[in-house]
Each structure stands twice: as structure tokens, then as C-alpha cells.
Write an enzyme that holds these catalytic residues in place. Sequence first.
Site, mmCIF file in Angstrom:
data_model
loop_
_atom_site.group_PDB
_atom_site.id
_atom_site.type_symbol
_atom_site.label_atom_id
_atom_site.label_comp_id
_atom_site.label_asym_id
_atom_site.label_seq_id
_atom_site.Cartn_x
_atom_site.Cartn_y
_atom_site.Cartn_z
ATOM 1 N N ASP A 1 -6.065 2.169 6.178
ATOM 2 C CA ASP A 1 -4.914 1.289 6.241
ATOM 3 C C ASP A 1 -3.847 1.633 7.509
ATOM 4 O OD1 ASP A 1 -4.293 3.900 5.420
ATOM 5 O OD2 ASP A 1 -2.661 3.287 3.840
ATOM 6 N N GLU A 2 -4.426 2.305 8.383
ATOM 7 C CA GLU A 2 -3.705 2.699 9.461
ATOM 8 C C GLU A 2 -4.427 2.660 10.815
ATOM 9 O OE1 GLU A 2 -1.749 6.574 10.289
ATOM 10 O OE2 GLU A 2 -3.183 7.342 8.695
ATOM 11 N N ASP B 1 0.965 0.668 10.212
ATOM 12 C CA ASP B 1 0.743 1.221 8.912
ATOM 13 C C ASP B 1 1.113 0.173 7.841
ATOM 14 O OD1 ASP B 1 -0.065 3.113 6.934
ATOM 15 O OD2 ASP B 1 2.167 3.831 6.881
#
Length: 401
Positions: A129-130, A14
Amino acid sequence: MNTTAPRRLIAHLDMDAFYASVELLRYPQLQGLPVVIGGSRRNPSATAPRSLDDFARLRDYAGRGVITTATYPARALGVHSGMGLMKAAALAPDAILLPMDFEAYRHHSRLFKAAVTAIAPVMEDRGIDEIYLDLTDVPGAQEAVDGDPLGGVRALAQRIKTAVREATGLSCSIGVTPNKLLSKISSDLDKPDGLTVLMHDEVPTRIWPLPVSRINGIGPKATERLAAMGLRTIGELAASPAHELVSAFGRHYGSWLHEAAHGRDDRPVVTWREPKSISRETTFERDLHPRDDRTQLGPIFTRLCEQLASDLVRKNYAGRTVGIKLRYDDFKIVTRSLTLPQPTRDAATIRLWAGRCLKTVPLNRRLRLLGVKMESLVPGDGQPTVTEPDAPYSLPLFDEV
């Protein structure tokens, strides 16, 4: 010969305060300050701020926008993603407010994912974003280092973090466990710039003391219901008999709650997932009336259709069902859809058919949100443009009111 099966190792990576961190690369003078991202999109032609006094402050914001993300100093003041900017201004009036720049965020997203997959190629993309990674068969992951049986995977996780920083200048947090559920929890245990390796025998000591809301899939309503049952921590949930959870929440969700509390999750890392739909929507800074604000709404509606068409082309899909979504000023949501005779990803065709959908809903109230969607997706290569339907419509479009 050693025939022991390799230990299953799943990582959740993350990025730390991703949008805000990308902005800090652009404005390094804001490092360590409370910064909030949201409210509007960045205007590429706007003059760049030269000093701290040139940046907009949260106290000066007026509108209904929400926070997309915030730096950790801003979070320490009580603001968080999804919070209304006006509410956040009461908590952190001096926080700096920056507009969103999705092109920059997507660019850095591509950079960090390319850096990671060069090391661990089995990746499940979970958003900008992960990601999840299957590290089970990555060289070195199963090795013991200096007497530590998990030393190899710790070194691998650190190598991935270093690669992300070298590629983007940004930090990330990683959790490595035997499954996706525990890894998602673990990546948040030591933020920012964290690295947590946790095996199943550590669940009672490291996971059970956490609140039930830390399990991905237990939302606010379920958290409230569990609290009413006296179950506030994951450990308390794990100690609750499965039949009581099934009785309270139903067979499927109740059984899942019991398994999740014990840290059990067999889901694989999925490297490709067919999307069910692709959509674009926008929430207005102020409520817009279909008649009085038609000169604004018409271009917004067209731009949403063009952006949706661009997404379809970029992802190589076409869609056969066009839909719209309206949220009125009383928060009521209305959706409509039409099925085309052939799939399309042509912007003008999407605009035409989305307009047909629009003509079937009341346009007598102010609007808070407008969205368009394509469903029934198929591979996009060679898909033709659809001709105009023959069905008559009586209600006007925004730009025809």
C-alpha cells in the site's frame, strides 16, 4: 541558457487505511462506521452479510488475533494496527470485524501502482500500500503555475491522486519533498486524502514541531531514550549537538539521528531491490500442541510450504537455504535452517527439508506461531527439485507424532 539543475522532487504515496478501504468497496453500507480488519482470512464460500446485524462485532471475538488495519472512525475510538483484537474490543465493542482478503488487496495494489507508473514511471515499491516516486524529471513537475513555483508539482501530485481513485475507487495521501525521509513524514500530515508539498526551507516550521517518533527509523525504544535526554520533538533533536547523539547512540545511528532531524537524506528511489529472503508464517488463534493438535498442525505446515513455493514461483526465485521459525507459548522463539545442495522452489521439496529442520527443535511445548523461510535466493528459471537428504533424524514431525 538556463543551466540551473532541476529541483529534486521525491514523492511518498500511501493508500488510506488500505485493507479497510478495499472492504468498504465490497460493503459500502459500512461507510462512516468503525470497522476493524483482522483475526482470520475471508472464506470465499461464506454467505455475504445482508444487513448490519449480519456483520460480526468486535465484542464477540475470542482469540489472540491482531488488527491488520482499521477505518478512521475506528481509529478515533483508540484502536490501531497491531493492537490485539481482545484489547480493541474493550475500546470499541460495537466496531464491525471483517476477515482479511489478501487476494482483493493484492488486486487493488496492482491497479493503483499501474495507474501511478503510467504517469511517473520511476517507482520504488515499499509494500502492498505504499510507494516512493521520483518526480524530478516528470513533465510539468518543475513548472511554476500562477506564480507558484511549486504549482506544477502540486498539479502533478493531484493528477496522480485522481488516477489512483479512478483506477481503484480508493483515496491516497501524497507527500512531495526533496527526499524520501521528508516525503514519508509529509504523506502523513494531512491524512486521509492528503496532498502535502514541502521544501527544505520549511523544515523548521512544519517538521521540527512534530514528535521524534514521526521520523521513520525512530522506534519506541529510541523514542524513550531520547525523551530521557529531554528530546521529544524533532526540533529538540535537531538542536542537540551531534557528538552527544553519537555518544549516546553510537557513531552510525547517532550521526543518522542528527542528519534526519535536519531533514537530510540522499537515498535514491530504487526501482528494484533483490530480496534476501521470502517467508510465510501464521499465528494461531489458540496455542497448539505438536502432539495433541498434530492433525491441525500438519496441514498448516504443509500449506505454509506450498504458499512459500507459490511466492517463489510468482517472484521467479529459488532458494538454497530452508528455515523454520517457532514461537512457543512462553514467547521464546526458535529458528533452524538447512542448506540444500541445489536451489529449489518446489513445494514438496521445501516441505521435506523444512520438516528436517523441524525435527531438530523441541516439540514439547504448545506453539503460538509457525513459519517457513527460503534464503540464499537465486533466479528461479530452470531450478531443479532437490532429492531427500541421507542424514538421519530422530525427532518426529507433527504428523508423525
